[in-house]
Motif scaffolding. Structure first.
Motif, PDB file in Angstrom:
ATOM      1  N   GLU A  51       0.827  -1.204   0.000  1.00 15.90           N
ATOM      2  CA  GLU A  51       0.000   0.000   0.000  1.00 15.90           C
ATOM      3  C   GLU A  51       0.865   1.260   0.000  1.00 15.90           C
ATOM      4  N   SER A  52       0.278   2.386  -0.465  1.00 14.40           N
ATOM      5  CA  SER A  52       1.070   3.610  -0.460  1.00 14.40           C
ATOM      6  C   SER A  52       1.468   3.966   0.963  1.00 14.40           C
ATOM      7  N   HIS A 215       1.610  -0.375  -6.539  1.00 14.18           N
ATOM      8  CA  HIS A 215       0.791  -0.616  -5.354  1.00 14.18           C
ATOM      9  C   HIS A 215      -0.303  -1.621  -5.675  1.00 14.18           C
ATOM     10  N   TYR A 252      -1.469 -10.643   5.068  1.00 11.90           N
ATOM     11  CA  TYR A 252      -1.547  -9.370   4.359  1.00 11.90           C
ATOM     12  C   TYR A 252      -1.616  -9.598   2.850  1.00 11.90           C
ATOM     13  N   ALA A 255      -4.986 -10.642   1.917  1.00 12.81           N
ATOM     14  CA  ALA A 255      -5.930  -9.524   1.859  1.00 12.81           C
ATOM     15  C   ALA A 255      -5.743  -8.726   0.564  1.00 12.81           C
ATOM     16  N   LEU A 256      -4.472  -8.502   0.195  1.00 13.27           N
ATOM     17  CA  LEU A 256      -4.206  -7.764  -1.044  1.00 13.27           C
ATOM     18  C   LEU A 256      -4.800  -8.487  -2.242  1.00 13.27           C
ATOM     19  N   ALA A 259      -8.566  -8.355  -2.379  1.00 13.84           N
ATOM     20  CA  ALA A 259      -9.134  -7.028  -2.649  1.00 13.84           C
ATOM     21  C   ALA A 259      -9.160  -6.694  -4.137  1.00 13.84           C
ATOM     22  N   LEU A 276      -9.811  -5.643   4.850  1.00  9.22           N
ATOM     23  CA  LEU A 276      -9.020  -5.151   5.968  1.00  9.22           C
ATOM     24  C   LEU A 276      -9.695  -3.948   6.586  1.00  9.22           C
ATOM     25  N   GLY A 278      -9.548  -0.354   8.398  1.00 12.28           N
ATOM     26  CA  GLY A 278      -8.657   0.787   8.579  1.00 12.28           C
ATOM     27  C   GLY A 278      -7.587   0.947   7.516  1.00 12.28           C
ATOM     28  N   ASP A 279      -6.709   1.913   7.752  1.00  9.51           N
ATOM     29  CA  ASP A 279      -5.638   2.244   6.830  1.00  9.51           C
ATOM     30  C   ASP A 279      -4.317   1.701   7.350  1.00  9.51           C
TER      31      ASP A 279
ATOM     32  N   ASP B 186      -5.606   2.692  -2.741  1.00 14.45           N
ATOM     33  CA  ASP B 186      -5.059   1.347  -2.715  1.00 14.45           C
ATOM     34  C   ASP B 186      -6.198   0.339  -2.811  1.00 14.45           C
ATOM     35  N   VAL B 187      -5.899  -0.847  -3.371  1.00  9.86           N
ATOM     36  CA  VAL B 187      -6.973  -1.846  -3.529  1.00  9.86           C
ATOM     37  C   VAL B 187      -7.642  -2.200  -2.213  1.00  9.86           C
ATOM     38  N   ALA B 191     -11.558  -1.670  -1.689  1.00  9.20           N
ATOM     39  CA  ALA B 191     -12.500  -2.722  -1.294  1.00  9.20           C
ATOM     40  C   ALA B 191     -13.397  -2.220  -0.168  1.00  9.20           C
ATOM     41  N   GLN B 192     -12.825  -1.472   0.764  1.00  8.10           N
ATOM     42  CA  GLN B 192     -13.634  -0.941   1.872  1.00  8.10           C
ATOM     43  C   GLN B 192     -14.688   0.039   1.351  1.00  8.10           C
TER      44      GLN B 192
END
Ligand SMILES: Nc1ncnc2c1ncn2[C@@H]1O[C@H](COP(=O)(O)OP(=O)(O)O)[C@@H](O)[C@H]1O
Ligand SMILES: Nc1ncnc2c1ncn2[C@@H]1O[C@H](COP(=O)(O)OP(=O)(O)O)[C@@H](O)[C@H]1O
Ligand code: SF4
Ligand SMILES: [Mg+2]
Ligand SMILES: [Mg+2]
Lengths: 327, 324
Positions: A51-52, A215, A252, A255-256, A259, A276, A278-279, B186-187, B191-192
């Motif tokens: 992620e960024s 990303h 992780y 999850a990626l 998504a 997931l 949150g950030d 971001d993916v 998704a969220q």
């Protein structure tokens, strides 16, 4: 196995954070890259995703020695860049080049394509002055641009064409390694595919090693031999590209992968999705233990205290999760 | 009767280098509670279509050349500005790729959030704040009570996107127009946000026009999908049909270019050529120069969007003739 062209040993790049513009009190440290070990073989394409904010660009700039390394070593063909002099680094740059996300920002708007590509050739005396033109034409053809556009300026090209110019410039010195930091993220999908095809072709033809940063996993899947997944400054999973995407081990990575929206309405509506919460947490104040634990659906109490090392997780694979065998 | 019915929308930009036909005869309808995907490469006219409906096209250089957009008996393209403003803040809301398009960096979230309520509804400030707080919680902002009075820069990109959604939905609009709201994310965050839009939609029963260049995104979210090319709709179908039997050569090419559907190791398929220059009049089908099936008839005749199936309409002469 042949010795790798590039080797990173426990590389750390930390940024001090000050507050109070008078006192400049050191109030913290951003551990942007925090103990990365990697090797890249000649001609290999390594995809680096996350992620960024996870530290991909900092890692790229560390490899190129554009930022001071806090700890660890970056070794290019046996030469330790982290202890090299400025002159030695300049020489090493012939072998090690970078391509950025925004070619508009990385190309000088006042230079024609010819001037942009001739500069490195002349500075490093790669060819004689009389041969420059022919060489520039050759570089342009190599990246799929017609040499008839040699006298044009960056703004006269589309985003995809500008990225081709940036790639041609990176190739001018015939490097052995290119680090491409999100080279297609700003481009339209169809143009992305063209640039990916171009990079893949160049790596094959020139036996070029490529660290391809994105990303988005679906972008790196096609071009990479291996994939490294990064989370808050650390590599959490590493392995052959298809394996990592089809059978991700680290939660992780799972999850990626889950998504990525699949272009199949039936699967998309029935598949179990691992969303997931949150950030990405702030690297200024990373969670204890496994940095992923606050967002991890498999986390247990022990994950809050144990920092999981990257351990073998199948043939040519590694992952950093203490519950690998249980999940 | 559809909730929104757009007929022959044409929007151009009159610039020194020519007249750009950004939207070139677009007609579609949106049913109550429906999620409609609007898909196409960048520059195909998706945003300008949405802006036209919302009265957000800068005029000049933009100009709505023709068309109607009927919403509850009102033509959005020709109604008085005050009437459109009232609809825009309340009954039709829009969210953007960059949340800072709709957020004011100098105002607290709380003030921005309740502004549409105070303008459009008879409600006390305290009640409005309570609704604002509930909305922030509904879009998944943790610790909403404490963050209600923060400024936009105190939120991360994904959280700002949530705040923008909360702002758009606080008046419980009948239509949400979402213009690539997840493209820059971001993916994992995408998704969220997709999940959030899905949940809020079924809760509020609103209709959604979801704009994206990513076919993958619409597959799980939308009931129906419309594909745009060079300012025109070239195909529309219910989502399953569009993915399982795309008919228009452009839709098929778009689908073929999705990386995850392509065999590994081989070169990625890309659609040859480039979209046309919209400042040149296009005779016939706009896809001709890139279409492997084009005939002389395609070059001469502008294909209309006609049903080829009960749930599918395609603007391709050869599909309509049963040849493809
Ligand atoms: N020069 C710098 N000073 C302080 N923090 C920085 C600096 N450069 C990057 N960072 C921080 O390091 C982290 C990683 O950033 P970056 O490497 O750009 O991530 P990515 O490329 O994966 O998005 C971020 O939290 C970013 O804010
Ligand atoms: N402000 C403007 N001035 C001139 N032309 C514009 C303007 N906005 C949009 N356009 C034209 O409209 C076309 C469609 O743009 P847009 O609707 O933004 O595409 P999309 O959202 O599908 O990427 C663009 O190709 C561009 O030529
Ligand atoms: S109308 Fe003709 S050119 Fe256009 S998509 Fe159909 S076959 Fe191709
Ligand atoms: Mg970056
Ligand atoms: Mg747009």
């Amino acid at each position: 196995m042949t010795s790798p062209i590039l080797r990173l040993n426990d590389v750390k790049t930390h940024f001090p954070v000050d507050s109070g513009f008078l006192t400049r009190k050191r109030t913290g440290t951003v551990k942007a890259v925090d103990g990365v070990s990697l090797t890249v073989a000649r001609g290999e394409v390594l995809g680096l995703v996350g992620e960024s904010g996870c530290g991909k660009s900092t890692l790229a700039r560390t490899i190129l020695q554009l930022v001071p390394t806090t700890a660890g070593t970056v070794i290019l063909e046996g030469k330790n860049l982290t202890s090299a002099t400025a002159g030695e680094i300049l020489t090493a740059r012939r072998d090690l080049q970078m391509v950025f996300q925004d070619p508009f920002a990385s190309l000088n708007p006042r230079l024609t394509v010819y001037a942009t590509l001739a500069e490195p050739l002349l500075v490093h005396r790669v060819v004689t002055a009389g041969q420059v033109r022919a060489r520039v034409a050759q570089l342009m053809e190599k990246v799929g641009l017609s040499p008839q556009f040699m006298e044009k300026y960056p703004h006269e090209f589309s985003g995809g064409q500008r990225q081709r110019i940036a790639i041609a410039r990176a190739l001018a010195l015939e490097p052995k390694v290119i680090v491409a930091d999100e080279p297609v993220s700003a481009l339209d999908v169809s143009i992305q595919a063209q640039i990916l095809n171009l990079l893949a072709k160049l790596c094959r033809e020139m036996n070029l090693a490529l660290i391809f940063i994105a990303h988005d996993l679906s972008v790196v899947k096609h071009i990479s031999d291996r994939i490294a997944v990064m989370y808050l400054g650390k590599i959490v999973e590493l392995g052959p590209a298809a394996d990592v995407i089809e059978r991700p081990r680290h939660p992780y990575t799972r999850a990626l992968v889950s998504a990525i929206p699949t272009p199949d309405p039936d699967r998309e509506r029935t598949k179990k999705r691992l969303v997931l919460a949150g950030d990405l947490p702030s690297p200024l104040n990373p969670p204890s233990g496994c940095a992923f634990h606050p967002r991890c659906p498999y986390a247990q109490t022990k994950c809050q205290t144990i920092v999981p090392p990257l351990i073998p997780a199948g043939p040519n694979r590694e992952a950093a999760c203490i519950r690998l065998d249980e999940i | 009767m559809p909730l929104l019915e757009v007929t022959d929308l044409r929007t151009s930009f009159h610039t020194r280098s020519g007249v750009y036909r950004a939207v070139d005869g677009v007609s579609f309808s949106l049913e109550k509670g429906e999620t409609l995907g609007l898909v196409g490469e960048s520059g195909s006219g998706k945003s300008v279509t949405c802006y036209s409906l919302m009265g957000l096209v800068p005029q000049p250089p933009g100009r709505i050349e023709s068309g109607r957009a009927m919403f509850d008996g009102i033509d959005l393209l020709h109604c008085p500005a005050a009437q459109l403003r009232a609809i825009r803040g309340k009954r039709i809301a829009m969210i953007f790729q960059d949340p800072m398009t709709s957020l004011n960096p100098y105002l607290r979230i709380s003030e921005q959030l309740i502004e549409p309520l105070l303008i459009h509804q008879k409600i006390s400030k305290a009640d409005a704040l309570a609704r604002g707080l509930a909305m922030l919680e509904a879009v998944g902002i943790n610790d909403a009570a404490n963050r209600l009075h923060s400024y936009p820069h105190e939120f991360s990109g994904g959280m700002r996107q949530r705040v923008m959604i909360a702002m758009a939905l606080i008046t419980r609009p009948e239509i949400l127009i979402a213009d690539e709201p997840t493209t820059a994310l971001d993916v994992t965050v995408q998704a969220q946000i997709l999940e959030l839009i899905k949940n809020l939609q079924s809760e509020l029963g609103m209709a959604v026009i979801f704009v994206t260049h990513d076919l993958g995104v619409v597959s799980g979210l939308c009931d129906r999908v419309q594909v745009m090319y060079a300012g025109r709709i070239v195909e529309t179908a219910d989502t399953r049909t569009l993915f399982h039997s795309p008919r228009h050569p452009y839709t098929r090419a778009l689908q073929r270019s999705i990386p995850s559907l392509q065999p590994k190791g081989r070169e990625l398929y890309t659609i040859p050529g480039l979209p046309p220059d919209l400042s040149n009049p296009i005779a016939g089908c706009a896809f001709v120069p890139r279409c492997e099936y084009a005939t002389d008839l395609c070059r001469a005749t502008d294909p209309r969007l006609l049903p080829v199936d009960p749930t599918q309409a395609t603007a391709c002469l050869r599909v309509q003739a049963g040849e493809l």
